[in-house]
Design a protein around this motif. Structure first.
Motif, short mmCIF file in Angstrom:
data_model
loop_
_atom_site.label_atom_id
_atom_site.label_comp_id
_atom_site.label_asym_id
_atom_site.label_seq_id
_atom_site.Cartn_x
_atom_site.Cartn_y
_atom_site.Cartn_z
N GLY A 118 0.82 -1.20 0.00
CA GLY A 118 0.00 0.00 0.00
C GLY A 118 0.86 1.25 0.00
O GLY A 118 1.89 1.31 0.67
N GLY A 119 0.45 2.25 -0.76
CA GLY A 119 1.18 3.51 -0.82
C GLY A 119 2.27 3.54 -1.87
O GLY A 119 2.99 4.53 -1.97
N GLU A 120 2.42 2.49 -2.69
CA GLU A 120 3.52 2.44 -3.65
C GLU A 120 3.20 3.18 -4.95
O GLU A 120 2.03 3.29 -5.36
CB GLU A 120 3.86 0.99 -4.02
CG GLU A 120 4.41 0.15 -2.90
CD GLU A 120 3.33 -0.56 -2.11
OE1 GLU A 120 3.69 -1.35 -1.22
OE2 GLU A 120 2.12 -0.32 -2.38
N LEU A 121 4.26 3.67 -5.58
CA LEU A 121 4.22 4.10 -6.97
C LEU A 121 4.70 2.91 -7.78
O LEU A 121 5.84 2.49 -7.66
CB LEU A 121 5.14 5.31 -7.19
CG LEU A 121 5.43 5.67 -8.66
CD1 LEU A 121 4.14 6.02 -9.40
CD2 LEU A 121 6.45 6.80 -8.74
N LEU A 122 3.81 2.32 -8.54
CA LEU A 122 4.14 1.13 -9.33
C LEU A 122 4.61 1.56 -10.72
O LEU A 122 3.89 2.26 -11.44
CB LEU A 122 2.91 0.21 -9.44
CG LEU A 122 3.10 -1.05 -10.29
CD1 LEU A 122 4.13 -1.98 -9.65
CD2 LEU A 122 1.76 -1.77 -10.47
N LEU A 123 5.80 1.14 -11.10
CA LEU A 123 6.37 1.46 -12.41
C LEU A 123 6.35 0.22 -13.30
O LEU A 123 6.73 -0.88 -12.87
CB LEU A 123 7.81 1.96 -12.27
CG LEU A 123 8.00 3.22 -11.41
CD1 LEU A 123 9.48 3.58 -11.33
CD2 LEU A 123 7.20 4.39 -11.97
N THR A 124 5.92 0.39 -14.55
CA THR A 124 5.85 -0.72 -15.49
C THR A 124 6.03 -0.19 -16.91
O THR A 124 5.74 0.98 -17.18
CB THR A 124 4.51 -1.47 -15.36
OG1 THR A 124 4.47 -2.56 -16.29
CG2 THR A 124 3.33 -0.55 -15.66
N THR A 125 6.53 -1.08 -17.79
CA THR A 125 6.61 -0.73 -19.22
C THR A 125 5.48 -1.39 -19.99
O THR A 125 5.43 -1.30 -21.21
CB THR A 125 7.95 -1.16 -19.81
OG1 THR A 125 8.06 -2.60 -19.75
CG2 THR A 125 9.12 -0.51 -19.09
N GLY A 126 4.58 -2.10 -19.26
CA GLY A 126 3.44 -2.75 -19.91
C GLY A 126 3.85 -3.93 -20.76
O GLY A 126 3.22 -4.22 -21.78
N LEU A 127 4.92 -4.63 -20.34
CA LEU A 127 5.44 -5.75 -21.13
C LEU A 127 4.37 -6.81 -21.38
O LEU A 127 4.33 -7.42 -22.46
CB LEU A 127 6.65 -6.36 -20.40
CG LEU A 127 7.41 -7.46 -21.14
CD1 LEU A 127 8.03 -6.91 -22.41
CD2 LEU A 127 8.48 -8.05 -20.23
N THR A 128 3.51 -7.05 -20.40
CA THR A 128 2.49 -8.10 -20.54
C THR A 128 1.14 -7.54 -20.97
O THR A 128 0.17 -8.29 -21.04
CB THR A 128 2.32 -8.85 -19.21
OG1 THR A 128 1.92 -7.93 -18.20
CG2 THR A 128 3.63 -9.51 -18.79
N MET A 129 1.07 -6.25 -21.24
CA MET A 129 -0.20 -5.64 -21.63
C MET A 129 -0.34 -5.65 -23.15
O MET A 129 0.58 -5.23 -23.86
CB MET A 129 -0.30 -4.21 -21.10
CG MET A 129 -0.33 -4.10 -19.61
SD MET A 129 -0.46 -2.37 -19.07
CE MET A 129 -0.34 -2.57 -17.28
N SER A 130 -1.48 -6.11 -23.60
CA SER A 130 -1.76 -6.13 -25.04
C SER A 130 -3.18 -5.64 -25.26
O SER A 130 -3.88 -5.25 -24.32
CB SER A 130 -1.60 -7.57 -25.59
OG SER A 130 -2.53 -8.44 -24.96
N GLY A 131 -3.59 -5.69 -26.49
CA GLY A 131 -4.93 -5.20 -26.81
C GLY A 131 -6.02 -5.95 -26.10
O GLY A 131 -7.09 -5.41 -25.84
N GLY A 132 -5.76 -7.23 -25.75
CA GLY A 132 -6.80 -8.02 -25.09
C GLY A 132 -6.69 -8.03 -23.58
O GLY A 132 -7.43 -8.76 -22.91
N SER A 133 -5.77 -7.27 -23.03
CA SER A 133 -5.57 -7.28 -21.58
C SER A 133 -6.74 -6.59 -20.86
O SER A 133 -7.34 -5.64 -21.37
CB SER A 133 -4.27 -6.56 -21.22
OG SER A 133 -3.16 -7.23 -21.77
N ASP A 134 -7.01 -7.09 -19.65
CA ASP A 134 -8.06 -6.49 -18.83
C ASP A 134 -7.44 -5.33 -18.04
O ASP A 134 -7.09 -5.46 -16.86
CB ASP A 134 -8.63 -7.54 -17.87
CG ASP A 134 -9.73 -6.99 -16.98
OD1 ASP A 134 -10.22 -5.88 -17.26
OD2 ASP A 134 -10.09 -7.67 -15.98
N LEU A 135 -7.30 -4.20 -18.69
CA LEU A 135 -6.64 -3.06 -18.06
C LEU A 135 -7.48 -2.48 -16.92
O LEU A 135 -6.93 -2.02 -15.92
CB LEU A 135 -6.35 -1.99 -19.11
CG LEU A 135 -5.42 -2.44 -20.26
CD1 LEU A 135 -5.20 -1.30 -21.24
CD2 LEU A 135 -4.10 -2.94 -19.70
N ALA A 136 -8.79 -2.51 -17.07
CA ALA A 136 -9.66 -2.02 -15.99
C ALA A 136 -9.50 -2.89 -14.75
O ALA A 136 -9.46 -2.38 -13.61
CB ALA A 136 -11.12 -2.00 -16.45
#
Length: 497
Positions: free
Chosen positions: A46-64
């Motif tokens: 809790g309280g973190e700033l999460l950093l990511t490059t979206g390596l596993t995110m694609s058009g079909g990812s459940d971003l919500a």
């Protein structure tokens, strides 16, 4: 204060761009975490700033769903690095973050994630340093106020100013001793119910509650003659505020005895400071202890507990209050024991028995102040065992070598053994068989019939009959390991052979 998302966005060299959640940029950031997992929330606090490059995110990812899980875990903000896996922040992620009120910042390719981590780490270090300096400064102010002619009134006024709130010091009946500002005395009726609940508890007690729009903290002061410290303000107390309040409470313990003499007041202060030490908070006691009694011993330390009659314990505190030249220890009475904190490596604790009379000493293993509570338990247990067995000094490490029977007064152990084995002793007294010896050998062989019968020189059926008779006479379940253990201890007490 910790760094906020707004602070990070304001650092031009980072080049962060807000993509969503602009209304929530004042959230504090407690840490920075980098992850490319589809669900990193099990690894967050809790309280973190999460950093990511979206390596596993694609058009079909459940971003919500990704955003929802992160928000539910208490995450402060999301940083998305562009120029690697994605040239820009996915629009679905922006929409989900905006809908959830989650700050989302774009991290440009030239900005390494470690630069953000260093910035947050530097802010946390500065915050910690500010906390230490603020707390130390406040302790010095409170100590000066306590030693001034205004005494407790000065401490109450200074505490109210330091916490930017109101403070009440109440006597054992709940009447106002001092209030700051003076108008705070009108709040007595509002807090009296909570003070009554604290009065009904034994030992130190505290509580936190709301009073309208204000947050209130109340605690007991002292052991022999109680007083109550009540503090309120419009916002919750932070960690630094809690340290300041603890220091004030320790100092105000000086005055809970009211008309008692100065020596009695110092007695209470020693007890209050010792409780802070045993709670693993030596930093809260160190400043006051150094100014009034001298510096606390350097760790590792040993805790020595002295057990005996109350008058002897009081005399021991007075004798030990001034350590011999070349030694350093801190002494106080807590919960019926005189406790001495002494350096573990200097052997100063070895000089204590020569300065006290008919008392029993228990000595803990070496420990740091963070483990002072455990060392306290060790010393008290050793002192209790020393008193029961008549030993002058007993180290905690020696308890195991004494065995369980060594922890029980001999007369009580013998009474237990004779009561448990009385029917068997009466049976053997008639000359109708050696049930006691058979039971001893059977237990020594861990309930194995053939080895026990061979040792006794009888047939195993004969042994079975004898053990069955023991069970009949005692009404005990000899298949129970608890029963076997009790019988073995009883046999050892009657005849260790």
């Amino acid at each position: 204060m910790p760094a906020t998302v707004r602070d990070l966005v304001g650092e031009r060299q980072l080049g962060l761009r807000v993509r969503a959640g602009e209304d929530a940029l004042d959230r504090p950031v407690t840490w920075v975490h980098v992850s490319e997992l589809t669900d990193p929330t099990p690894f967050l606090e809790g309280g973190e700033l999460l950093l990511t490059t979206g390596l596993t995110m694609s058009g079909g990812s459940d971003l919500a769903g990704f955003v929802r899980r992160f928000v539910d875990s208490g995450g402060a903000a999301l940083g998305f690095g562009t120029g690697l896996s994605h040239q820009e922040v996915p629009e679905g992620l922006v929409e989900a973050a905006e809908a959830a009120g989650l700050p989302l910042v774009e991290v440009p390719r030239p900005t390494p994630f470690i630069a953000i981590s260093k910035s947050v780490s530097a802010a946390l270090a500065a915050d910690a340093y500010a906390e230490v300096t603020t707390t130390n400064s406040a302790r010095q102010e409170l100590t000066k106020a306590a030693l001034a002619t205004s005494g407790r009134a000065g401490v109450v006024r200074r505490l109210a100013r330091l916490l930017d709130g109101w403070v009440l010091l109440l006597d054992s009946t709940g009447e106002v001793l001092h209030a700051a500002p003076s108008a705070a005395s009108r709040r007595v009726a509002e807090v009296s119910g909570e003070v009554d609940r604290l009065r009904a508890r034994r030992g130190p007690a505290s509580s936190s509650f709301s009073l309208g729009a204000e947050q209130v903290s109340a605690q007991t002061l002292g052991d022999r003659s109680r007083a109550y410290l009540v503090v309120g303000r419009s916002r919750p107390l932070g960690r630094t505020d809690q340290h300041v309040l603890s220091s004030a409470a320790a100092l105000l313990t000086l005055v809970v005895a009211g008309s008692q003499d100065h020596g009695d007041t110092l007695w209470h202060l020693r007890t209050a400071l010792m409780r802070l030490i045993l709670a693993g908070r030596p930093e809260a006691a160190r400043e006051t202890a150094a100014q009034v009694f001298g510096p606390l011993p350097e760790e590792p330390v040993r805790v020595v507990a002295l057990a005996g009659e109350p008058a002897a314990l009081r005399a021991a505190v007075e004798l030990l209050a001034a350590p011999p030249r070349g030694t350093r220890w801190f002494v106080a009475e807590v919960d019926g024991y005189v406790l001495v904190v002494t350096p573990a490596e200097t052997g100063d604790h070895e000089r204590i028995p020569g300065r006290v009379g008919d008392l029993h000493l228990g000595v803990s293993e070496p420990a740091g102040y963070a483990a002072a509570e455990q060392a306290h338990r060790q010393a008290v247990r050793a002192a209790g065992a020393a008193r029961r067995t008549g030993a002058g000094v007993l180290r905690f490490s020696e308890l195991a070598r004494q065995g369980l029977l060594g922890l029980v007064p001999r007369a009580e152990a013998e009474a237990f053994a004779e009561s448990l084995l009385a029917p068997v002793l009466r049976h053997d007294g008639t000359g109708r068989g050696d049930l006691l010896g058979s039971l001893r050998e059977w237990l020594r062989q861990h309930g194995q019939w053939d080895p026990a019968a061979a040792r006794l020189g009888v047939h195993r059926h004969t042994l079975r009959n004898r053990i069955g008779k023991v069970a009949e006479l005692t009404g005990a379940d000899l298949d129970s390991p608890d029963t076997r253990a009790e019988l073995w201890l009883a046999l050892q007490q009657l005849d260790p052979g």
